[in-house]
Design a protein around this motif. Structure first.
Motif, mmCIF file in Angstrom:
data_model
loop_
_atom_site.group_PDB
_atom_site.id
_atom_site.type_symbol
_atom_site.label_atom_id
_atom_site.label_comp_id
_atom_site.label_asym_id
_atom_site.label_seq_id
_atom_site.Cartn_x
_atom_site.Cartn_y
_atom_site.Cartn_z
ATOM 1 N N ALA A 42 0.818 -1.215 0.000
ATOM 2 C CA ALA A 42 0.000 0.000 0.000
ATOM 3 C C ALA A 42 0.849 1.261 0.000
ATOM 4 O O ALA A 42 0.410 2.313 -0.502
ATOM 5 N N ASP A 43 2.067 1.191 0.518
ATOM 6 C CA ASP A 43 2.972 2.343 0.521
ATOM 7 C C ASP A 43 3.787 2.417 -0.767
ATOM 8 O O ASP A 43 3.848 3.459 -1.425
ATOM 9 N N SER A 46 1.557 3.162 -3.756
ATOM 10 C CA SER A 46 0.482 4.093 -3.427
ATOM 11 C C SER A 46 0.159 4.995 -4.618
ATOM 12 O O SER A 46 1.054 5.600 -5.225
ATOM 13 N N SER A 48 -2.298 7.436 -4.329
ATOM 14 C CA SER A 48 -2.737 8.724 -3.794
ATOM 15 C C SER A 48 -1.567 9.661 -3.516
ATOM 16 O O SER A 48 -1.625 10.856 -3.809
ATOM 17 N N TRP A 50 2.808 9.397 -3.634
ATOM 18 C CA TRP A 50 4.011 8.597 -3.792
ATOM 19 C C TRP A 50 4.984 8.771 -2.622
ATOM 20 O O TRP A 50 5.869 7.937 -2.406
ATOM 21 N N ASN A 52 4.319 8.262 0.321
ATOM 22 C CA ASN A 52 4.090 7.192 1.295
ATOM 23 C C ASN A 52 5.186 6.137 1.234
ATOM 24 O O ASN A 52 5.496 5.493 2.239
ATOM 25 N N LYS A 58 1.471 3.536 5.703
ATOM 26 C CA LYS A 58 0.723 2.286 5.839
ATOM 27 C C LYS A 58 1.576 1.202 6.504
ATOM 28 O O LYS A 58 1.057 0.356 7.233
#
Length: 292
Positions: A42-43, A46, A48, A50, A52, A58
């Protein structure tokens, strides 16, 4: 004289800037992949934000830390990537040893032969080397199935040696041509046989070329996917097909982070191999450009 030799500041700045940009382009993807291998999917993937992948938002929520080794544990322990690594070592070691043995003997014989057939052998080898690997593999499939040999490491080694042999033959043949025949003749005058002269006199001079050819043979077998993917069963997979299996298919969901961790694991041996043999590689590649 020192003022004349001193480079202008703008030239130094331009050179340093070029090196930095080149390093970012060359090493950036590997460093980013190595960093992301310690994150959760999820990271690292990601959509939404980048960033992350850098901060591990996450990853912190799911594992309690900004870094995690779940990808490596899942690939090496849960999915038996260690077995694929052993299979890769067996295949690569066998291909390199067999290819170099046949290549050195064949290249030396063709380089010292005065017959016209040596040129025709090299031309045929060049044609076979230029053919796509997949076309050569298809010719082996039927007999391997009929003789119940499909899926074993030995069959893959045979095919990879057959594909790699023309390259080693050509490369080592060119190195042998740059070694004067006087060295062979002098050794035989001193009492050596042809093979003793080859072993004790020619091979030590040829060592950088042998190392360079062996490294290219190693890379061919290590990174191959077409041959290993088609000729090996799931139980005997090498690292590259095993990494592809982590990605899954349209019918079966895979685990991308297992693949990311496995990719980093597979790249580390290559990095240290090239780092260790860099001097031999450079001297071997440049040896062919110097006559005599």
């Amino acid at each position: 004289m020192e003022e004349v030799r001193r480079k202008p500041i703008w030239l130094k700045t331009l050179s340093i800037g070029f090196v930095i940009v080149w390093l970012l382009i060359a090493a950036g993807p590997f460093l980013w992949t190595a960093w992301g291998s310690f994150k959760v999917q999820a990271d690292f993937f990601s959509k939404s934000d980048w960033m992350n992948a850098i901060y591990g938002v996450k990853t912190l929520l799911e594992t309690g830390g900004e870094f995690t080794g779940q990808g490596y544990y899942g690939a090496w322990i849960e999915q038996d990537f260690w077995l694929a690594a052993i299979n890769t070592f067996v295949v690569v070691f066998s291909v390199v040893i067999i290819s170099l043995t046949i290549g050195t003997l064949g290249g030396y014989a063709l380089a010292r032969s005065g017959f016209r057939y040596s040129l025709w052998i090299l031309m045929i080898a060049l044609v076979l080397r230029a053919m796509p690997h997949i076309t050569l593999v298809s010719g082996y499939m039927l007999p391997f199935f009929e003789w119940n040999l499909w899926g074993h490491l030995g069959t893959t080694i045979i095919v990879l040696v057959a594909i790699n042999q023309p390259f080693t033959l050509w490369m080592l043949h060119s190195f042998f041509l740059n070694i004067p025949k006087d060295m062979d003749e002098s050794a035989m005058v001193d009492g050596c046989t042809r093979f003793q002269a080859f072993r004790h006199v020619i091979i030590p001079v040829m060592w950088p070329g042998v190392i360079t050819t062996g490294l290219f043979s190693f890379l061919l077998a290590y990174n191959d996917f077409a041959v290993t993917g088609m000729l090996l069963s799931q139980d005997n997979q090498t690292m590259v097909p095993k990494i592809a299996s982590f990605l899954g298919t349209t019918q079966v969901e895979g685990n991308v982070m297992f693949a990311v961790a496995a990719v980093v694991s597979a790249m580390i041996p290559l990095f240290f191999l090239v780092l260790f043999f860099q001097k031999q590689i450079v001297s071997g590649l440049t040896a062919g450009a110097v006559k005599g």
